[in-house]
Design a protein around this motif. Structure first.
Motif, PDB file in Angstrom:
ATOM      1  N   VAL A  23      10.371   2.323  -6.017  1.00 42.21           N
ATOM      2  CA  VAL A  23      11.568   1.499  -5.992  1.00 42.21           C
ATOM      3  C   VAL A  23      12.125   1.438  -7.405  1.00 42.21           C
ATOM      4  O   VAL A  23      11.426   1.717  -8.383  1.00 42.21           O
ATOM      5  CB  VAL A  23      11.295   0.075  -5.469  1.00 42.21           C
ATOM      6  CG1 VAL A  23      10.736   0.107  -4.063  1.00 42.21           C
ATOM      7  CG2 VAL A  23      10.359  -0.684  -6.401  1.00 42.21           C
ATOM      8  N   ALA A 326       8.709  -3.531   3.415  1.00 43.16           N
ATOM      9  CA  ALA A 326       7.567  -3.758   2.524  1.00 43.16           C
ATOM     10  C   ALA A 326       6.537  -4.581   3.277  1.00 43.16           C
ATOM     11  O   ALA A 326       6.887  -5.426   4.110  1.00 43.16           O
ATOM     12  CB  ALA A 326       7.994  -4.475   1.256  1.00 43.16           C
ATOM     13  N   ASN A 338       5.293  -0.110  -0.203  1.00 41.71           N
ATOM     14  CA  ASN A 338       6.603   0.351   0.238  1.00 41.71           C
ATOM     15  C   ASN A 338       6.378   1.194   1.486  1.00 41.71           C
ATOM     16  O   ASN A 338       5.733   2.239   1.435  1.00 41.71           O
ATOM     17  CB  ASN A 338       7.247   1.180  -0.881  1.00 41.71           C
ATOM     18  CG  ASN A 338       8.590   1.755  -0.512  1.00 41.71           C
ATOM     19  OD1 ASN A 338       9.035   1.671   0.633  1.00 41.71           O
ATOM     20  ND2 ASN A 338       9.256   2.339  -1.495  1.00 41.71           N
ATOM     21  N   ALA A 342      11.689   0.563   1.202  1.00 44.00           N
ATOM     22  CA  ALA A 342      11.758  -0.732   0.525  1.00 44.00           C
ATOM     23  C   ALA A 342      12.552  -0.657  -0.766  1.00 44.00           C
ATOM     24  O   ALA A 342      12.566   0.363  -1.462  1.00 44.00           O
ATOM     25  CB  ALA A 342      10.352  -1.248   0.232  1.00 44.00           C
TER      26      ALA A 342
END
Length: 377
Positions: A23, A326, A338, A342
């Protein structure tokens, strides 16, 4: 693969490409440093320009905001393992470049018959990050073997050598981390004073591991706690333990799309631990399970974050089985993962839910282990 231009700048769409949690939004620019000189120059150039700086090794301990990073990301890709001293009496002195992949270093040490870091097999990330977090697992931590750390001091603008007494190692903490997240640092900022260049370890020349201190590891090896085993066997047993917990990176396994353990084990005064035990009895029954306790010195005890999370009602797969982006790993309650799509805010929502639930159940406020960039938990 991203390509660097003549200034060392590399094109990356997002920081998700550079972190194991996968992320994080776009960086303003990325500079890849493959030599110590390039690393120092990149940091000096960024500081001279007054830009925010984010130093990234393996990206295994970072949770980056969806908005990205509004400054320069310096990717540490330096390499090299030097052995300035080796003898049966004096041991092995091994100096490792900050950009070396940590698990490759551990594998090399085991192959060479260097004992002292074998229980740290399978931990993702770069060597330069290990003293920052005082990385540890299965009864070992790097503070036990680090002899010195060479750093670039951004305040004094010079290379310095820091020794264990300077580094102020404690559980998952050090002077290096303190300089990044000190009380004067704005929330969500990452402003390290020290940039690690090399780490020198003092290891023992032996084909046997250090005494096995972790009960599950000893059981897997078929030995008693305190016994020693061949280095290769110790490494493979550790890797097996980590795989079972989803703690060895695997691109096909979303349980490993994480920062590893998201919360540190709480270290509590004895009186507070007694309150936790009492709350556990109220919640789980007088004959129910009891929170783990381990001596931590000076009237302190360490408990298990994983136990507290589970007994607060957040079991393996929490939110994962609901199909959320998530969720907790299906293999280990300490890993926030994740599930494929996510964003940082999804992970933060999960982290807050777990943290606040544990606080409500047991009166313990868990502390995140990963560094939050542009975020506040």
């Amino acid at each position: 693969m991203a390509q660097a231009n003549e200034r060392g700048e590399t094109a990356y769409g997002t920081l998700a490409e550079l972190t194991t949690m996968r992320v994080g939004g776009p960086p303003r620019r990325v500079i890849t440093a493959t030599t110590e000189a390039e690393l120092i120059e990149a940091v000096r150039e960024t500081d001279a320009a007054g830009e925010p700086l984010l130093v990234v090794g393996g990206g295994s301990n970072l949770l980056v905001a969806d908005a990205g990073f509004p400054g320069t990301v310096v990717l540490v890709r330096t390499t090299g393992i030097e052995v300035p001293h080796a003898s049966a009496c004096g041991g092995i002195s091994a100096t490792i470049a900050a950009g070396e992949t940590w698990d490759d270093v551990v594998a090399h040490a085991c192959e060479q018959g260097w004992s002292g870091i074998e229980a740290l097999s399978g931990i993702p990330g770069a060597t330069g990050a290990t003293p920052v977090q005082n990385v540890g697992a299965y009864g070992q931590e790097v503070a036990q073997t680090i002899a010195q750390v060479r750093v670039w001091d951004r305040v004094e603008q010079r290379v310095r050598t820091l020794f264990p007494g300077d580094l102020a190692f404690t559980y998952r903490h050090s002077l290096l981390k303190e300089s990044m997240l000190g009380p004067d640092a704005p929330a969500g900022s990452v402003t390290p004073r020290f940039v690690v260049l090399t780490v020198t370890f003092s290891l023992r020349p032996t084909e046997l591991s250090q005494p096995v201190e972790y009960a599950d590891l000893a059981a897997g090896l078929g030995v008693q706690v305190g016994q020693r085993v061949p280095l290769g066997a110790a490494r493979e047993a550790v890797l097996e333990q980590r795989r079972r917990r989803g703690m060895v990176l695997d691109a096909q396994d979303h349980d490993t799309w994480s920062c590893g353990s998201f919360f540190t084990n709480p270290i509590l005064p004895v009186a507070q631990m007694e309150q936790v035990v009492a709350r556990a009895a109220e919640r789980l029954g007088a004959d129910g399970p009891v929170p783990p306790q381990f001596p931590a010195g000076d009237g302190l005890v360490k408990s298990s974050a994983a136990w507290l999370i589970d007994k607060a009602g957040f079991g393996k797969g929490f939110w994962t089985v609901e199909g959320r982006p998530a969720g907790l790993s299906t293999k280990h309650t300490l890993a926030l993962t994740n599930r494929g799509s996510a964003q940082a805010q999804d992970v933060l929502e999960l982290a807050r839910t777990v943290r606040d639930g544990v606080a409500q159940a047991f009166g313990v406020r868990l502390v995140n282990e990963p560094v939050l960039v542009g975020l506040e938990l």
